[in-house]
Design a protein around this motif. Structure first.
Motif, PDB file in Angstrom:
ATOM      1  N   ILE A  52      -4.939 -39.088   5.419  1.00  0.00           N
ATOM      2  CA  ILE A  52      -6.316 -38.779   5.031  1.00  0.00           C
ATOM      3  C   ILE A  52      -6.507 -37.303   4.703  1.00  0.00           C
ATOM      4  O   ILE A  52      -7.269 -36.957   3.802  1.00  0.00           O
ATOM      5  CB  ILE A  52      -7.368 -39.265   6.066  1.00  0.00           C
ATOM      6  CG1 ILE A  52      -7.204 -38.593   7.411  1.00  0.00           C
ATOM      7  CG2 ILE A  52      -7.360 -40.776   6.178  1.00  0.00           C
ATOM      8  CD1 ILE A  52      -8.293 -38.938   8.430  1.00  0.00           C
ATOM      9  N   TYR A  53      -5.796 -36.427   5.394  1.00  0.00           N
ATOM     10  CA  TYR A  53      -5.945 -35.006   5.089  1.00  0.00           C
ATOM     11  C   TYR A  53      -5.190 -34.623   3.817  1.00  0.00           C
ATOM     12  O   TYR A  53      -5.606 -33.725   3.096  1.00  0.00           O
ATOM     13  CB  TYR A  53      -5.551 -34.124   6.279  1.00  0.00           C
ATOM     14  CG  TYR A  53      -6.675 -34.052   7.281  1.00  0.00           C
ATOM     15  CD1 TYR A  53      -7.721 -33.145   7.108  1.00  0.00           C
ATOM     16  CD2 TYR A  53      -6.741 -34.918   8.356  1.00  0.00           C
ATOM     17  CE1 TYR A  53      -8.780 -33.097   8.001  1.00  0.00           C
ATOM     18  CE2 TYR A  53      -7.798 -34.875   9.257  1.00  0.00           C
ATOM     19  CZ  TYR A  53      -8.814 -33.962   9.065  1.00  0.00           C
ATOM     20  OH  TYR A  53      -9.868 -33.922   9.943  1.00  0.00           O
TER      21      TYR A  53
ATOM     22  N   VAL B 192      -9.531 -30.037   1.195  1.00  0.00           N
ATOM     23  CA  VAL B 192      -8.313 -29.560   1.842  1.00  0.00           C
ATOM     24  C   VAL B 192      -7.259 -29.264   0.771  1.00  0.00           C
ATOM     25  O   VAL B 192      -6.569 -28.252   0.825  1.00  0.00           O
ATOM     26  CB  VAL B 192      -7.808 -30.589   2.885  1.00  0.00           C
ATOM     27  CG1 VAL B 192      -6.428 -30.248   3.395  1.00  0.00           C
ATOM     28  CG2 VAL B 192      -8.799 -30.683   4.046  1.00  0.00           C
ATOM     29  N   ASP B 193      -7.176 -30.127  -0.244  1.00  0.00           N
ATOM     30  CA  ASP B 193      -6.234 -29.926  -1.344  1.00  0.00           C
ATOM     31  C   ASP B 193      -6.594 -28.678  -2.157  1.00  0.00           C
ATOM     32  O   ASP B 193      -5.715 -27.908  -2.538  1.00  0.00           O
ATOM     33  CB  ASP B 193      -6.220 -31.165  -2.248  1.00  0.00           C
ATOM     34  CG  ASP B 193      -5.188 -31.058  -3.343  1.00  0.00           C
ATOM     35  OD1 ASP B 193      -4.004 -30.806  -3.035  1.00  0.00           O
ATOM     36  OD2 ASP B 193      -5.560 -31.220  -4.526  1.00  0.00           O
TER      37      ASP B 193
ATOM     38  N   LEU C  18      -1.705 -25.968  11.170  1.00  0.00           N
ATOM     39  CA  LEU C  18      -1.924 -26.072   9.737  1.00  0.00           C
ATOM     40  C   LEU C  18      -1.579 -24.743   9.079  1.00  0.00           C
ATOM     41  O   LEU C  18      -1.634 -23.695   9.734  1.00  0.00           O
ATOM     42  CB  LEU C  18      -3.393 -26.405   9.427  1.00  0.00           C
ATOM     43  CG  LEU C  18      -3.865 -27.837   9.657  1.00  0.00           C
ATOM     44  CD1 LEU C  18      -3.844 -28.239  11.109  1.00  0.00           C
ATOM     45  CD2 LEU C  18      -5.267 -28.014   9.100  1.00  0.00           C
ATOM     46  N   THR C  19      -1.251 -24.788   7.792  1.00  0.00           N
ATOM     47  CA  THR C  19      -0.991 -23.563   7.035  1.00  0.00           C
ATOM     48  C   THR C  19      -1.853 -23.542   5.779  1.00  0.00           C
ATOM     49  O   THR C  19      -2.308 -24.589   5.307  1.00  0.00           O
ATOM     50  CB  THR C  19       0.489 -23.437   6.622  1.00  0.00           C
ATOM     51  OG1 THR C  19       0.841 -24.540   5.786  1.00  0.00           O
ATOM     52  CG2 THR C  19       1.401 -23.363   7.831  1.00  0.00           C
ATOM     53  N   MET C  20      -2.051 -22.341   5.263  1.00  0.00           N
ATOM     54  CA  MET C  20      -2.768 -22.149   3.999  1.00  0.00           C
ATOM     55  C   MET C  20      -2.230 -20.885   3.339  1.00  0.00           C
ATOM     56  O   MET C  20      -2.168 -19.835   3.986  1.00  0.00           O
ATOM     57  CB  MET C  20      -4.275 -21.996   4.241  1.00  0.00           C
ATOM     58  CG  MET C  20      -5.098 -21.830   2.967  1.00  0.00           C
ATOM     59  SD  MET C  20      -6.870 -21.598   3.300  1.00  0.00           S
ATOM     60  CE  MET C  20      -6.894 -19.864   3.781  1.00  0.00           C
TER      61      MET C  20
ATOM     62  N   LEU D  56     -10.267 -23.107   7.065  1.00  0.00           N
ATOM     63  CA  LEU D  56      -8.984 -23.372   7.730  1.00  0.00           C
ATOM     64  C   LEU D  56      -9.187 -23.541   9.231  1.00  0.00           C
ATOM     65  O   LEU D  56      -8.652 -24.475   9.838  1.00  0.00           O
ATOM     66  CB  LEU D  56      -7.991 -22.244   7.442  1.00  0.00           C
ATOM     67  CG  LEU D  56      -6.638 -22.334   8.155  1.00  0.00           C
ATOM     68  CD1 LEU D  56      -5.896 -23.618   7.798  1.00  0.00           C
ATOM     69  CD2 LEU D  56      -5.792 -21.105   7.839  1.00  0.00           C
ATOM     70  N   ALA D  57      -9.988 -22.674   9.842  1.00  0.00           N
ATOM     71  CA  ALA D  57     -10.242 -22.759  11.287  1.00  0.00           C
ATOM     72  C   ALA D  57     -10.925 -24.076  11.647  1.00  0.00           C
ATOM     73  O   ALA D  57     -10.509 -24.774  12.585  1.00  0.00           O
ATOM     74  CB  ALA D  57     -11.096 -21.572  11.743  1.00  0.00           C
ATOM     75  N   ASP D  58     -11.966 -24.432  10.908  1.00  0.00           N
ATOM     76  CA  ASP D  58     -12.710 -25.665  11.172  1.00  0.00           C
ATOM     77  C   ASP D  58     -11.803 -26.883  11.008  1.00  0.00           C
ATOM     78  O   ASP D  58     -11.830 -27.805  11.822  1.00  0.00           O
ATOM     79  CB  ASP D  58     -13.906 -25.749  10.228  1.00  0.00           C
ATOM     80  CG  ASP D  58     -14.831 -26.912  10.528  1.00  0.00           C
ATOM     81  OD1 ASP D  58     -15.057 -27.220  11.714  1.00  0.00           O
ATOM     82  OD2 ASP D  58     -15.349 -27.511   9.560  1.00  0.00           O
TER      83      ASP D  58
END
Length: 141
Positions: free
Chosen positions: A13-14, A20-21, A37-39, A61-63
């Motif tokens: 789902i993510y 998110v994408d 998670l990474t960004m 990103l935090a949320d």
């Protein structure tokens, strides 16, 4: 995480979420009550007029990291409140990481926190949030 269905479902789902994408957020690791998670910080996509990571991108990103950490318990949540402390800037062309952790796993509310760090493990942001539990993830979804 003991529940492989839930783990696979969260990745699916993510990975299909357009927001998110758009931010290029990726789930790296899941365990019950925690998520990493990474960004990437991409010029013009994630930066503000000072050419550092935009606070909104960092907040997203935090949320997301805290929400995914809550979801690893099998609960669906919505953010009620979030507090962030911006410690230092994240530079472009760097991949940053967020580790979300559940602090309180209640019936109606959950509390989580996250640290966002750069590739040298320098602290960029600390965040804490309260989430409202709206249901559970079910195998037939």
């Amino acid at each position: 995480m003991a529940n492989e269905f839930l783990k696979d479902h969260l990745y699916e789902i993510y990975n299909q979420n357009p927001f998110v994408d758009l931010l290029q957020i990726k789930i790296v690791e899941l365990q019950e009550g925690a998520a990493k998670l990474t960004m990437p910080v991409v010029n013009a996509k994630h930066t503000n007029l000072y050419n550092v990571a935009h606070g909104g991108a960092l907040a997203s990103l935090a949320d997301t990291a805290m929400g995914v950490a809550c979801a690893t318990t099998g609960k669906k949540v919505l953010t009620l409140d979030m507090n962030m402390n911006f410690i230092r800037s994240a530079k472009p062309r760097e991949t940053i990481s967020a580790v979300g952790r559940v602090v309180h796993n209640g019936t109606h509310t959950m509390v989580a926190e996250t640290d966002i760090v750069d590739s040298m493990n320098n602290l960029i942001l600390k965040a804490r949030a309260t989430f409202f539990v709206i249901g559970n993830f079910l195998p037939e979804e």
